[in-house]
Write a protein that holds these residues in place. Structure first.
Motif, PDB file in Angstrom:
ATOM      1  N   ILE A 138      13.613  19.054 -16.630  1.00 42.68           N
ATOM      2  CA  ILE A 138      14.419  18.600 -15.497  1.00 42.68           C
ATOM      3  C   ILE A 138      15.297  17.430 -15.930  1.00 42.68           C
ATOM      4  CG2 ILE A 138      14.356  17.610 -13.181  1.00 42.68           C
ATOM      5  CD1 ILE A 138      13.512  20.562 -13.310  1.00 42.68           C
ATOM      6  N   SER A 139      16.596  17.576 -15.691  1.00 40.88           N
ATOM      7  CA  SER A 139      17.557  16.561 -16.139  1.00 40.88           C
ATOM      8  C   SER A 139      17.622  15.357 -15.204  1.00 40.88           C
ATOM      9  CB  SER A 139      18.948  17.187 -16.277  1.00 40.88           C
ATOM     10  OG  SER A 139      19.427  17.624 -15.017  1.00 40.88           O
ATOM     11  N   HIS A 140      17.558  15.598 -13.887  1.00 44.64           N
ATOM     12  CA  HIS A 140      17.591  14.511 -12.913  1.00 44.64           C
ATOM     13  C   HIS A 140      17.239  15.082 -11.544  1.00 44.64           C
ATOM     14  CE1 HIS A 140      21.611  16.249 -12.636  1.00 44.64           C
ATOM     15  NE2 HIS A 140      21.811  15.631 -11.493  1.00 44.64           N
ATOM     16  N   GLU A 141      17.172  14.222 -10.539  1.00 42.98           N
ATOM     17  CA  GLU A 141      16.538  14.592  -9.272  1.00 42.98           C
ATOM     18  C   GLU A 141      17.468  15.187  -8.221  1.00 42.98           C
ATOM     19  OE1 GLU A 141      17.902  10.297  -8.614  1.00 42.98           O
ATOM     20  OE2 GLU A 141      17.146  11.530 -10.257  1.00 42.98           O
ATOM     21  N   HIS A 142      18.738  15.375  -8.472  1.00 46.89           N
ATOM     22  CA  HIS A 142      19.631  15.919  -7.452  1.00 46.89           C
ATOM     23  C   HIS A 142      19.219  17.353  -7.114  1.00 46.89           C
ATOM     24  CE1 HIS A 142      22.915  12.789  -8.635  1.00 46.89           C
ATOM     25  NE2 HIS A 142      21.922  12.264  -7.953  1.00 46.89           N
ATOM     26  N   SER A 143      19.375  17.703  -5.845  1.00 44.83           N
ATOM     27  CA  SER A 143      18.796  18.951  -5.334  1.00 44.83           C
ATOM     28  C   SER A 143      19.310  20.191  -6.057  1.00 44.83           C
ATOM     29  CB  SER A 143      19.060  19.078  -3.833  1.00 44.83           C
ATOM     30  OG  SER A 143      20.453  19.107  -3.562  1.00 44.83           O
ATOM     31  N   ASP A 144      20.541  20.154  -6.536  1.00 50.81           N
ATOM     32  CA  ASP A 144      21.082  21.334  -7.223  1.00 50.81           C
ATOM     33  C   ASP A 144      20.488  21.534  -8.623  1.00 50.81           C
ATOM     34  OD1 ASP A 144      22.549  18.944  -7.766  1.00 50.81           O
ATOM     35  OD2 ASP A 144      24.167  20.093  -8.673  1.00 50.81           O
ATOM     36  N   HIS A 145      19.518  20.674  -8.969  1.00 45.35           N
ATOM     37  CA  HIS A 145      18.827  20.808 -10.251  1.00 45.35           C
ATOM     38  C   HIS A 145      17.317  20.988 -10.092  1.00 45.35           C
ATOM     39  CE1 HIS A 145      22.368  19.726 -12.768  1.00 45.35           C
ATOM     40  NE2 HIS A 145      22.729  19.170 -11.622  1.00 45.35           N
ATOM     41  N   ILE A 146      16.800  20.773  -8.882  1.00 45.84           N
ATOM     42  CA  ILE A 146      15.332  20.805  -8.720  1.00 45.84           C
ATOM     43  C   ILE A 146      14.842  21.658  -7.557  1.00 45.84           C
ATOM     44  CG2 ILE A 146      15.087  18.511  -9.748  1.00 45.84           C
ATOM     45  CD1 ILE A 146      14.558  17.454  -6.870  1.00 45.84           C
ATOM     46  N   SER A 147      15.721  22.224  -6.750  1.00 48.72           N
ATOM     47  CA  SER A 147      15.292  22.815  -5.471  1.00 48.72           C
ATOM     48  C   SER A 147      14.294  23.955  -5.626  1.00 48.72           C
ATOM     49  CB  SER A 147      16.507  23.287  -4.674  1.00 48.72           C
ATOM     50  OG  SER A 147      17.211  24.304  -5.364  1.00 48.72           O
ATOM     51  N   GLY A 148      14.315  24.670  -6.768  1.00 51.74           N
ATOM     52  CA  GLY A 148      13.408  25.799  -6.929  1.00 51.74           C
ATOM     53  C   GLY A 148      12.239  25.564  -7.857  1.00 51.74           C
ATOM     54  N   VAL A 149      12.152  24.359  -8.420  1.00 49.70           N
ATOM     55  CA  VAL A 149      11.188  24.145  -9.501  1.00 49.70           C
ATOM     56  C   VAL A 149       9.738  24.155  -9.030  1.00 49.70           C
ATOM     57  CG1 VAL A 149      11.313  21.624  -9.403  1.00 49.70           C
ATOM     58  CG2 VAL A 149      10.669  22.745 -11.534  1.00 49.70           C
ATOM     59  N   THR A 150       9.446  23.595  -7.872  1.00 51.41           N
ATOM     60  CA  THR A 150       8.055  23.495  -7.423  1.00 51.41           C
ATOM     61  C   THR A 150       7.427  24.872  -7.249  1.00 51.41           C
ATOM     62  OG1 THR A 150       8.526  21.390  -6.322  1.00 51.41           O
ATOM     63  CG2 THR A 150       6.530  22.556  -5.657  1.00 51.41           C
TER      64      THR A 150
END
Length: 272
Positions: free
Chosen positions: A56-68
């Motif tokens: 994960i590069s950073h916390e903005h939603s367009d980079h983490i929304s599906g990871v969990t």
């Protein structure tokens, strides 16, 4: 051994990049849903069983929304810094969250992943290179400026995903409010076509076979415009614009210094 890469999605509506060899792979960011990630990999014939880690590069939603959801479903470890985990509000299983440190390599099978700090308006933003048997691929998006870290890693890459977020004139004439234009153009916002092109022209290694122009703005850029701009200066590097609407083809990065594309029959395995 070669590396195989694909953009599953690239843009402010979600980012997810696949890099792997014949045996294992990693995803850089999962900013699209688990279902959409599965569907796009399935259409490419890529197996989720080969994905051994998510970075994960950073916390903005367009980079983490599906990871969990993706990480929990497939029990994939997520490499993430503590600040990014905190500011992203992610609820990852404790045994799946692994902290990384800038410039300290992470070994995933035969893949060597190197994180490094970048300039962006996030808590603890990083970019990554993924290497295997002398072949190196960079994932460089969400960049406020071209810094020494970026230059150092870019000039070692056989292929790279590089942000070309906006055309300066389109942004200036566009409908965005002034504060948003200022944020985008700031030293911690996004990289313009002009900035990305200058990096490419100044520091492109002779053996770079592919450049994937990434994270294009929907409103302030045009795929045809940036494709033509970079084609003019490509010097033998294959220029590909990564879409914000669909997955790319799979590209074979051979390290031979010439553009190579193949449908990769060897990777046509079941998603499950």
């Amino acid at each position: 051994m070669s590396l195989f890469v694909a953009s599953l999605n690239s843009g402010s509506n979600g980012n997810c990049y696949y890099v792997g060899n014949e045996h294992e792979a990693v995803l850089v960011d999962v900013g699209i849903s688990c279902r959409e990630t599965e569907a796009r990999m399935a259409r490419l014939g890529l197996s989720m069983r080969k994905v051994k880690a998510i970075f994960i590069s950073h916390e903005h939603s367009d980079h983490i929304s599906g990871v969990t959801v993706l990480a929990k479903k497939y029990q994939i470890p997520v490499y993430i810094t503590g600040l990014t985990l905190l500011h992203g509000g992610l609820r990852l299983d404790e045994d799946l969250a692994i902290e990384f440190i800038a410039e300290q390599v992470v070994q995933i099978g035969d893949l060597t992943i190197t994180p490094f700090l970048k300039l962006h308006d996030a808590a603890h933003p990083h970019s990554f290179t993924v290497a295997c048997c002398g072949i190196k691929v960079g994932v460089f998006t969400d960049l406020g400026a071209v810094c020494e870290n970026l230059v150092q890693h870019f000039q070692q890459c056989h292929a790279a995903f590089l942000e070309a977020n906006y055309d300066e004139e389109m942004l200036e004439r566009g409908k965005y409010p002034y504060h948003l234009k200022r944020r985008i153009r700031s030293g911690k916002g996004h990289l313009s076509n002009k900035q990305a092109l200058q990096l490419f022209m100044d520091y492109r290694p002779a053996y770079m076979s592919h450049l994937f122009l990434s994270h294009l703005s929907k409103d302030n850029n045009c795929p045809e415009l940036v494709q033509n701009l970079f084609n003019t200066h490509s010097r033998g590097t294959k220029i590909v614009v990564a879409s914000r609407y669909q997955e790319s083809a799979i590209y074979h990065i051979s390290g031979l210094g010439a553009p190579v594309f193949a449908p990769l029959v060897s990777l046509q395995t079941s998603l499950f």
